[in-house]
Design a protein around this motif. Structure first.
Motif, short mmCIF file in Angstrom:
data_model
loop_
_atom_site.label_atom_id
_atom_site.label_comp_id
_atom_site.label_asym_id
_atom_site.label_seq_id
_atom_site.Cartn_x
_atom_site.Cartn_y
_atom_site.Cartn_z
N LEU A 58 0.84 -1.03 0.16
CA LEU A 58 0.03 0.02 0.04
C LEU A 58 0.91 1.13 -0.12
O LEU A 58 1.05 1.90 1.04
N PRO A 59 1.45 1.56 -1.18
CA PRO A 59 2.63 2.72 -1.20
C PRO A 59 2.09 4.09 -1.17
O PRO A 59 1.94 4.77 -2.00
N LEU A 60 1.50 4.35 0.06
CA LEU A 60 0.82 5.71 0.14
C LEU A 60 1.94 6.94 0.22
O LEU A 60 1.33 7.92 -0.42
N THR A 61 2.98 6.64 0.54
CA THR A 61 3.95 7.69 0.66
C THR A 61 4.18 8.11 -0.78
O THR A 61 4.18 9.18 -1.19
N ALA A 62 4.45 7.09 -1.77
CA ALA A 62 4.84 7.33 -3.15
C ALA A 62 3.49 8.16 -3.84
O ALA A 62 3.61 8.97 -4.74
N TRP A 63 2.20 7.36 -3.38
CA TRP A 63 1.13 8.03 -4.14
C TRP A 63 0.97 9.69 -3.60
O TRP A 63 0.70 10.49 -4.53
N CYS A 64 1.21 9.87 -2.38
CA CYS A 64 1.07 11.26 -2.00
C CYS A 64 2.18 12.15 -2.43
O CYS A 64 1.80 13.08 -2.66
N LEU A 65 3.26 11.63 -2.86
CA LEU A 65 4.31 12.48 -3.36
C LEU A 65 4.04 12.82 -4.71
O LEU A 65 4.14 13.86 -5.06
N SER A 86 0.65 -3.57 -5.62
CA SER A 86 0.69 -1.96 -6.03
C SER A 86 0.54 -1.63 -7.28
O SER A 86 -0.28 -0.59 -7.41
N ARG A 87 0.80 -2.29 -8.17
CA ARG A 87 0.63 -2.17 -9.62
C ARG A 87 -0.96 -2.31 -9.79
O ARG A 87 -1.74 -1.36 -10.67
N GLU A 88 -1.63 -3.22 -9.15
CA GLU A 88 -3.21 -3.23 -9.35
C GLU A 88 -3.88 -2.07 -8.64
O GLU A 88 -4.59 -1.52 -9.11
N LEU A 89 -3.44 -1.65 -7.49
CA LEU A 89 -3.93 -0.52 -6.85
C LEU A 89 -3.63 0.69 -7.68
O LEU A 89 -4.53 1.42 -7.80
N ALA A 90 -2.42 0.81 -8.16
CA ALA A 90 -2.38 2.06 -8.93
C ALA A 90 -3.26 2.20 -10.26
O ALA A 90 -3.68 3.33 -10.70
N ARG A 91 -3.39 0.96 -10.87
CA ARG A 91 -4.24 1.03 -12.10
C ARG A 91 -5.77 1.49 -11.74
O ARG A 91 -6.38 2.20 -12.43
N VAL A 92 -6.29 0.89 -10.54
CA VAL A 92 -7.70 1.27 -10.52
C VAL A 92 -7.95 2.66 -9.87
O VAL A 92 -8.86 3.17 -9.97
N ILE A 93 -6.77 3.31 -9.17
CA ILE A 93 -7.08 4.63 -8.69
C ILE A 93 -6.37 5.60 -9.92
O ILE A 93 -6.34 6.75 -9.66
N ALA A 94 -5.98 5.22 -10.95
CA ALA A 94 -5.57 5.79 -11.94
C ALA A 94 -4.20 6.90 -11.60
O ALA A 94 -4.23 8.10 -11.86
N TRP A 95 -3.42 6.08 -10.85
CA TRP A 95 -2.14 6.63 -10.53
C TRP A 95 -0.84 6.26 -11.59
O TRP A 95 -0.64 4.95 -11.73
N PRO A 96 -0.29 7.08 -12.33
CA PRO A 96 0.90 6.82 -13.15
C PRO A 96 2.19 6.38 -12.46
O PRO A 96 2.95 6.98 -12.59
N VAL A 97 2.10 5.18 -11.85
CA VAL A 97 3.23 4.94 -11.11
C VAL A 97 4.31 4.45 -11.86
O VAL A 97 4.33 4.05 -13.00
N GLY A 98 5.62 4.71 -11.49
CA GLY A 98 6.70 4.63 -12.31
C GLY A 98 6.93 3.03 -12.15
O GLY A 98 6.25 2.02 -12.28
N GLU A 99 8.38 2.55 -12.31
CA GLU A 99 8.55 1.23 -12.35
C GLU A 99 8.58 0.41 -10.97
O GLU A 99 8.64 1.19 -9.97
#
Length: 200
Positions: A58-65, A86-99
């Protein structure tokens, strides 16, 4: 993992994310960290790149940043299952996470001079020795003028997170030591490369 799966499987994932009991703490901690970085001479923007060592499921620091600065954040965690989630979470909340990189922080192979900021999570490395191993490994990935943010704990909050003397780390220069005296748990230490490392 429970909360990450709960959010990702919700029909309204953004609203479910807001139900996480610790979300406001993450937002406030990252807001303060962004301010501390700015005070140390680094302003993160949409063109910045950061990495989070020990990102968890649950990478909330990265998401908040990302949410607060626009910076692209790469996730590094020793547990492959955490990164899958984390990838699945990023996908559903439309967060363009990096690698998303499955590796131990002390062994991960990050590109040289790739990052403006690298975070080392409070639970990444349970001793000064292990944190130093992580720093030795990731330091070449920090750009000239970049910053290393290492989370720790102070006082009674050491019951929740490992603590270390912030000036005990080698090859880096301590710029900011921040020990919150309110409900925020983590202490924050901001470093730059030590003088002998600047040429890297």
């Amino acid at each position: 993992m429970y909360w990450s799966r709960r959010i990702a499987s919700s029909v309204r994932p953004q609203q479910e994310l807001e139900k996480f009991w610790y979300i406001d703490n993450y937002r406030e901690l990252v807001r303060r960290e962004v301010g501390l970085l700015g005070g140390s001479g680094l302003s993160l923007t949409g063109s910045s790149r950061a990495a989070m060592i020990g990102s968890g499921p649950l990478p909330l620091t990265a998401w908040c940043l990302w949410h607060q600065t626009g910076a692209m954040v790469d996730l590094v965690d020793v547990a492959p299952a955490a990164l899958v989630q984390s990838r699945e979470l990023a996908r559903v909340i439309a967060w363009p996470v990096g690698e998303c990189i499955a590796a131990d922080g002390a062994a991960v192979n990050l590109a040289a001079n790739a990052y403006d900021a690298i975070y080392v999570a409070g639970l990444a490395g349970d001793s000064v020795k292990v944190k130093q191993q992580i720093i030795d490994n990731i330091l070449p990935a920090l750009r000239p003028g970049g910053r290393l943010i290492v989370r720790g704990a102070h006082g009674a909050k050491m019951l929740l997170y490992p603590a270390f003397a912030p000036d005990s780390l080698r090859r880096v220069q301590l710029l900011v030591e921040y020990n919150p005296d309110d409900e925020i748990i983590n202490s924050v230490y901001v470093y730059k490369k030590g003088q002998n490392e600047q040429k890297d």
